[in-house]
Motif scaffolding. Structure first.
Motif, PDB file in Angstrom:
ATOM      1  N   LEU A 211      -7.044   6.177  29.113  1.00 26.85           N
ATOM      2  CA  LEU A 211      -8.322   7.154  29.382  1.00 26.85           C
ATOM      3  C   LEU A 211      -9.021   7.624  28.109  1.00 26.85           C
ATOM      4  O   LEU A 211      -8.282   7.948  27.189  1.00 26.85           O
ATOM      5  CB  LEU A 211      -8.080   8.292  30.342  1.00 26.85           C
ATOM      6  CG  LEU A 211      -7.506   7.925  31.932  1.00 26.85           C
ATOM      7  CD1 LEU A 211      -7.258   9.294  32.480  1.00 26.85           C
ATOM      8  CD2 LEU A 211      -8.429   7.096  32.600  1.00 26.85           C
ATOM      9  N   SER A 212     -10.347   7.554  28.380  1.00 25.27           N
ATOM     10  CA  SER A 212     -11.030   8.170  27.019  1.00 25.27           C
ATOM     11  C   SER A 212     -11.227   9.763  27.128  1.00 25.27           C
ATOM     12  O   SER A 212     -10.756  10.489  28.052  1.00 25.27           O
ATOM     13  CB  SER A 212     -12.671   7.683  27.246  1.00 25.27           C
ATOM     14  OG  SER A 212     -13.229   8.202  28.150  1.00 25.27           O
ATOM     15  N   TYR A 213     -11.368  10.299  25.615  1.00 25.27           N
ATOM     16  CA  TYR A 213     -11.545  11.536  25.647  1.00 25.27           C
ATOM     17  C   TYR A 213     -12.510  12.319  26.716  1.00 25.27           C
ATOM     18  O   TYR A 213     -12.341  13.422  27.312  1.00 25.27           O
ATOM     19  CB  TYR A 213     -12.155  11.830  24.158  1.00 25.27           C
ATOM     20  CG  TYR A 213     -11.048  11.419  23.113  1.00 25.27           C
ATOM     21  CD1 TYR A 213      -9.756  11.487  23.308  1.00 25.27           C
ATOM     22  CD2 TYR A 213     -11.757  10.923  22.001  1.00 25.27           C
ATOM     23  CE1 TYR A 213      -9.007  10.687  22.339  1.00 25.27           C
ATOM     24  CE2 TYR A 213     -10.711  10.509  20.823  1.00 25.27           C
ATOM     25  CZ  TYR A 213      -9.620  10.436  21.217  1.00 25.27           C
ATOM     26  OH  TYR A 213      -8.849  10.189  19.985  1.00 25.27           O
ATOM     27  N   ARG A 214     -13.869  11.485  26.941  1.00 25.72           N
ATOM     28  CA  ARG A 214     -14.724  12.101  27.993  1.00 25.72           C
ATOM     29  C   ARG A 214     -14.119  12.145  29.155  1.00 25.72           C
ATOM     30  O   ARG A 214     -14.335  13.174  29.930  1.00 25.72           O
ATOM     31  CB  ARG A 214     -15.828  10.957  27.781  1.00 25.72           C
ATOM     32  CG  ARG A 214     -17.067  11.565  28.694  1.00 25.72           C
ATOM     33  CD  ARG A 214     -18.260  10.575  28.593  1.00 25.72           C
ATOM     34  NE  ARG A 214     -19.219  10.950  29.821  1.00 25.72           N
ATOM     35  CZ  ARG A 214     -20.259  10.334  30.022  1.00 25.72           C
ATOM     36  NH1 ARG A 214     -20.491   9.273  29.223  1.00 25.72           N
ATOM     37  NH2 ARG A 214     -20.921  10.718  30.895  1.00 25.72           N
ATOM     38  N   LEU A 220     -10.384  17.985  33.331  1.00 23.84           N
ATOM     39  CA  LEU A 220      -9.744  19.053  33.135  1.00 23.84           C
ATOM     40  C   LEU A 220     -10.909  20.205  33.540  1.00 23.84           C
ATOM     41  O   LEU A 220     -10.507  21.444  34.022  1.00 23.84           O
ATOM     42  CB  LEU A 220      -9.169  19.290  31.548  1.00 23.84           C
ATOM     43  CG  LEU A 220      -7.968  18.485  30.974  1.00 23.84           C
ATOM     44  CD1 LEU A 220      -7.898  18.722  29.521  1.00 23.84           C
ATOM     45  CD2 LEU A 220      -7.116  18.624  31.829  1.00 23.84           C
ATOM     46  N   ASN A 221     -12.197  20.083  33.083  1.00 25.05           N
ATOM     47  CA  ASN A 221     -13.321  20.818  33.302  1.00 25.05           C
ATOM     48  C   ASN A 221     -13.708  20.742  34.821  1.00 25.05           C
ATOM     49  O   ASN A 221     -13.657  22.083  35.411  1.00 25.05           O
ATOM     50  CB  ASN A 221     -14.416  20.623  32.682  1.00 25.05           C
ATOM     51  CG  ASN A 221     -14.528  20.653  31.026  1.00 25.05           C
ATOM     52  OD1 ASN A 221     -13.791  21.723  30.576  1.00 25.05           O
ATOM     53  ND2 ASN A 221     -14.896  19.508  30.455  1.00 25.05           N
ATOM     54  N   ALA A 222     -13.427  19.953  35.346  1.00 25.59           N
ATOM     55  CA  ALA A 222     -13.438  19.794  37.121  1.00 25.59           C
ATOM     56  C   ALA A 222     -12.390  20.457  37.555  1.00 25.59           C
ATOM     57  O   ALA A 222     -12.725  21.290  38.786  1.00 25.59           O
ATOM     58  CB  ALA A 222     -13.544  18.429  37.578  1.00 25.59           C
ATOM     59  N   ALA A 251     -14.148  16.418  23.400  1.00 28.52           N
ATOM     60  CA  ALA A 251     -13.564  15.290  22.554  1.00 28.52           C
ATOM     61  C   ALA A 251     -12.711  16.157  21.494  1.00 28.52           C
ATOM     62  O   ALA A 251     -11.502  15.629  21.164  1.00 28.52           O
ATOM     63  CB  ALA A 251     -14.377  14.390  22.204  1.00 28.52           C
ATOM     64  N   SER A 252     -13.492  16.949  20.723  1.00 26.85           N
ATOM     65  CA  SER A 252     -12.708  17.559  19.729  1.00 26.85           C
ATOM     66  C   SER A 252     -11.617  18.311  19.932  1.00 26.85           C
ATOM     67  O   SER A 252     -10.437  18.394  19.373  1.00 26.85           O
ATOM     68  CB  SER A 252     -13.873  18.390  18.919  1.00 26.85           C
ATOM     69  OG  SER A 252     -14.242  19.435  19.638  1.00 26.85           O
ATOM     70  N   ARG A 253     -11.490  19.033  21.056  1.00 28.72           N
ATOM     71  CA  ARG A 253     -10.436  19.798  21.702  1.00 28.72           C
ATOM     72  C   ARG A 253      -9.356  18.918  22.067  1.00 28.72           C
ATOM     73  O   ARG A 253      -8.196  19.307  21.768  1.00 28.72           O
ATOM     74  CB  ARG A 253     -10.743  20.757  22.609  1.00 28.72           C
ATOM     75  CG  ARG A 253     -11.816  21.952  22.316  1.00 28.72           C
ATOM     76  CD  ARG A 253     -11.897  22.921  23.437  1.00 28.72           C
ATOM     77  NE  ARG A 253     -12.382  24.276  22.768  1.00 28.72           N
ATOM     78  CZ  ARG A 253     -13.842  24.498  22.773  1.00 28.72           C
ATOM     79  NH1 ARG A 253     -14.709  23.737  23.459  1.00 28.72           N
ATOM     80  NH2 ARG A 253     -14.237  25.917  22.272  1.00 28.72           N
ATOM     81  N   ILE A 254      -9.472  17.939  22.479  1.00 29.40           N
ATOM     82  CA  ILE A 254      -8.459  16.793  23.009  1.00 29.40           C
ATOM     83  C   ILE A 254      -7.803  16.469  22.024  1.00 29.40           C
ATOM     84  O   ILE A 254      -6.646  16.373  21.545  1.00 29.40           O
ATOM     85  CB  ILE A 254      -9.246  15.728  23.945  1.00 29.40           C
ATOM     86  CG1 ILE A 254      -9.648  16.309  25.184  1.00 29.40           C
ATOM     87  CG2 ILE A 254      -7.879  14.801  24.249  1.00 29.40           C
ATOM     88  CD1 ILE A 254      -8.735  16.894  26.157  1.00 29.40           C
ATOM     89  N   THR A 357     -22.135  19.496  26.337  1.00 27.14           N
ATOM     90  CA  THR A 357     -21.623  20.120  27.590  1.00 27.14           C
ATOM     91  C   THR A 357     -21.607  19.146  28.657  1.00 27.14           C
ATOM     92  O   THR A 357     -20.805  18.928  29.738  1.00 27.14           O
ATOM     93  CB  THR A 357     -22.357  21.381  27.713  1.00 27.14           C
ATOM     94  OG1 THR A 357     -22.165  22.220  26.708  1.00 27.14           O
ATOM     95  CG2 THR A 357     -21.847  22.156  28.945  1.00 27.14           C
ATOM     96  N   ALA A 358     -22.895  18.338  28.587  1.00 23.85           N
ATOM     97  CA  ALA A 358     -23.070  17.452  29.694  1.00 23.85           C
ATOM     98  C   ALA A 358     -22.087  16.497  29.708  1.00 23.85           C
ATOM     99  O   ALA A 358     -21.895  15.808  30.999  1.00 23.85           O
ATOM    100  CB  ALA A 358     -24.524  16.900  29.695  1.00 23.85           C
ATOM    101  N   ILE A 359     -21.605  15.952  28.642  1.00 21.37           N
ATOM    102  CA  ILE A 359     -20.910  14.623  28.595  1.00 21.37           C
ATOM    103  C   ILE A 359     -19.372  15.343  29.059  1.00 21.37           C
ATOM    104  O   ILE A 359     -18.864  14.422  29.809  1.00 21.37           O
ATOM    105  CB  ILE A 359     -20.462  14.305  27.151  1.00 21.37           C
ATOM    106  CG1 ILE A 359     -22.056  13.621  26.672  1.00 21.37           C
ATOM    107  CG2 ILE A 359     -19.485  13.198  26.901  1.00 21.37           C
ATOM    108  CD1 ILE A 359     -21.788  13.240  25.148  1.00 21.37           C
ATOM    109  N   ASN A 360     -19.080  16.334  28.849  1.00 18.65           N
ATOM    110  CA  ASN A 360     -17.502  16.961  29.399  1.00 18.65           C
ATOM    111  C   ASN A 360     -17.582  17.603  30.355  1.00 18.65           C
ATOM    112  O   ASN A 360     -16.488  17.684  30.963  1.00 18.65           O
ATOM    113  CB  ASN A 360     -17.002  17.817  28.185  1.00 18.65           C
ATOM    114  CG  ASN A 360     -17.078  16.930  26.754  1.00 18.65           C
ATOM    115  OD1 ASN A 360     -16.414  15.747  26.644  1.00 18.65           O
ATOM    116  ND2 ASN A 360     -17.564  17.318  25.704  1.00 18.65           N
TER     117      ASN A 360
END
Length: 551
Positions: A211-214, A220-222, A251-254, A357-360
């Motif tokens: 899976l990608s970072y996004r 996790l956000n959901a 992505a940076s936090r992941i 924000t919109a991406i993640n």
């Protein structure tokens, strides 16, 4: 009646007591482990010192807790200096010189130059130093400052040595990584924090599965899982956490989680070293690594596999030297959530920007469509063309104003010259007028009225002349600025590319709202508001507007 002598009569004179606005400066660093170095003990000592001195009026206490004395970059110390420069404080009291600072040059500057020049009294209680008294130990101050600086360096070296020994023994002396907590039995050791550790393991498993970072961030956000900094607040008992769009998984936090080798059960420390208060990276072969110091969350095999993926992505990334500088850095923001837009890798010869924000976390922000860099530049050039017409129009208005006021100024100048000659005649006549007054032909009231009349007339004309002259000078500056602005605009319009310097000079903020709205705030108001305030309708002109465009 006989006169009464007052020569020997007693009089009661109340002495005037001068009250000095006083401040306490209190500092304690992590190195100050002695009892008398604590904040509470310093405060008690200073309060006791002024308890029997009514001329000291305590205005403020400035307390820097946890800040080293080797640097003057301390928030409360800076606030105290600002209050001193605004004349709020006229006396500073400290426990000893080392509280003011442990840097010999800085401390000497404040005690020998800064405080005396601003008329500030400085008192160091335990050093028995008072800059107001005549019996100052001026010769001892540089020596004490040298001792304090040497002590700080020696203590710093000892602490660093102790930390090195502790790290080599497997003690964890850094901030605790997400997924662990300090052991109750031994705070220098780590134990599993099950809730956070489960999240860490899931992140590794999802990335390992492809899976990608996004996608991982969105999952996790959901699920409403707190990012590490918010989770730490929750563990400290801060329960009223408000939604913060900057605190979502991305992505940076992941990647930061994936880089933590401590999840394999080893302590990895000493990655940086401080040099002149700046953290410098250390070569990996010099890191302090101790195996099997705590329970692992993931296996070494999984970590190495993820590390290879991270390395391969880094190798395939566009080299820094081949990247075009981001001219919109710190200028481009999402209108939906307010966070800075991120520039994506160049594709088909064009960079684009997107809301992180919109991406993640699409629930928090739906501003998903990417904004191409060339679209922003085209919109800006269209606006620059519009502004060029406005500037030319403003120049005509200012020029007309200058022509009108120039005639008025010359007329006033001629009147002043004539009035000046009249006044000189009056002054000569005043000599004869006084003789007439002395002979009784004119009374004092007539003399004063006659003289005052001419003085008031002259003052009124001078004030009128000064006002017009000031306005002319202001508009001359405005005309010059508008001329320079016109030259810059023509350059921006005809030039094929914009630079970071161009953007910083004229653009304050750009906000983007998908699918095709760009709002641009310019710095023109800050440059021209004061200079063009006398020009008709200046405040309503386009020079002061936030321009919204659709592309």
């Amino acid at each position: 009646m006989a006169r009464v002598s007052r020569k020997n009569k007693a009089t009661n004179i109340t002495p005037i007591q001068v009250v000095i606005p006083t401040a306490f400066y209190i500092r304690s660093s992590h190195e100050d482990v002695t009892l008398d170095g604590t904040i509470g003990n310093q405060q008690a000592l200073l309060e006791n010192y002024i308890s029997d001195k009514p001329d000291f009026q305590l205005i403020e206490k400035y307390i820097d807790n946890g800040y080293t004395g080797t640097s003057s970059s301390r928030p409360e110390f800076k606030r105290m200096l600002a209050d001193i420069e605004s004349n709020k404080i006229k006396c500073v009291i400290v426990k000893d010189l080392s509280r003011l600072g442990r840097n010999m040059l800085d401390t000497g500057f404040y005690t020998e130059k800064y405080f005396p020049q601003l008329g500030v009294r400085f008192i160091s209680v335990t050093d028995n130093y008072d800059s107001y008294t005549l019996n100052n130990m001026d010769l001892t101050l540089p020596i004490k400052n040298m001792v304090n600086e040497a002590y700080s360096r020696d203590l710093s070296k000892k602490i660093k040595t102790q930390r090195q020994i502790a790290m080599k023994a497997g003690d964890y002396v850094k901030a605790v990584p997400y997924g662990y907590k300090r052991s109750v039995e031994n705070p220098k050791r780590l134990v599993i924090d099950k809730e956070a550790a489960d999240t860490v393991k899931r992140i590794f498993d999802m990335i390992d599965s492809g899976l990608s970072y996004r996608i991982v961030s969105n999952i996790l956000n959901a699920e409403g899982i707190f990012v590490p900094i918010e989770y730490a607040k929750l563990k400290k008992g801060i329960t009223n956490l408000e939604p913060n769009l900057n605190r979502c998984w991305n992505a940076s936090r992941i990647v930061n989680i994936l880089k933590q080798e401590s999840y394999t059960g080893k302590t990895v420390q000493g990655k940086t070293v401080k040099y002149e208060n700046v953290a410098m990276p250390v070569s990996p072969d010099q890191w302090i690594v101790v195996e099997n110091t705590h329970e692992a969350i993931i296996s070494q095999e999984v970590f190495d596999r993820i590390k290879e993926k991270l390395l391969s992505r880094k190798i395939n990334a566009v080299p820094v030297e081949n990247r075009k500088p981001n001219i919109f850095a710190r200028k481009l923001f999402c209108k939906c959530c307010g966070v800075p837009l991120e520039r994506k890798t160049k594709r088909k010869g064009v960079y684009s920007f997107v809301c992180p924000t919109a991406i993640n976390n699409a629930i928090a922000c739906d501003n998903l469509k990417q904004l191409p860099e060339n679209k922003i530049i085209n919109v800006l050039k269209e606006i620059f063309i519009m502004y060029l017409d406005v500037v030319v129009e403003q120049k005509v208005m200012v020029n007309n104003y200058l022509r009108q006021t120039k005639q008025t100024k010359q007329h006033l100048k001629n009147n002043l010259q004539k009035l000046g000659k009249d006044i000189e005649d009056i002054k000569r006549y005043q000599l004869r007028l006084y003789e007439t007054f002395a002979s009784g032909d004119i009374n004092s009231l007539e003399y004063k009225e006659f003289k005052l009349n001419y003085e008031e007339k002259l003052a009124d004309k001078q004030q009128e002349y000064h006002k017009v002259a000031t306005n002319i000078d202001k508009e001359v500056k405005a005309f010059s600025l508008l001329s320079d602005f016109e030259i810059d605009l023509r350059h921006l319009i005809t030039n094929n590319s914009l630079t970071k310097l161009d953007i910083d000079k004229y653009i304050k903020r750009i906000e983007y709202l998908a699918p095709n709205q760009i709002d641009v705030q310019f710095t023109f108001k800050d440059m021209l508001a004061e200079l063009t305030e006398d020009v008709e309708n200046a405040e309503n002109s386009l020079l002061y507007a936030t321009i919204s465009r659709r592309y």
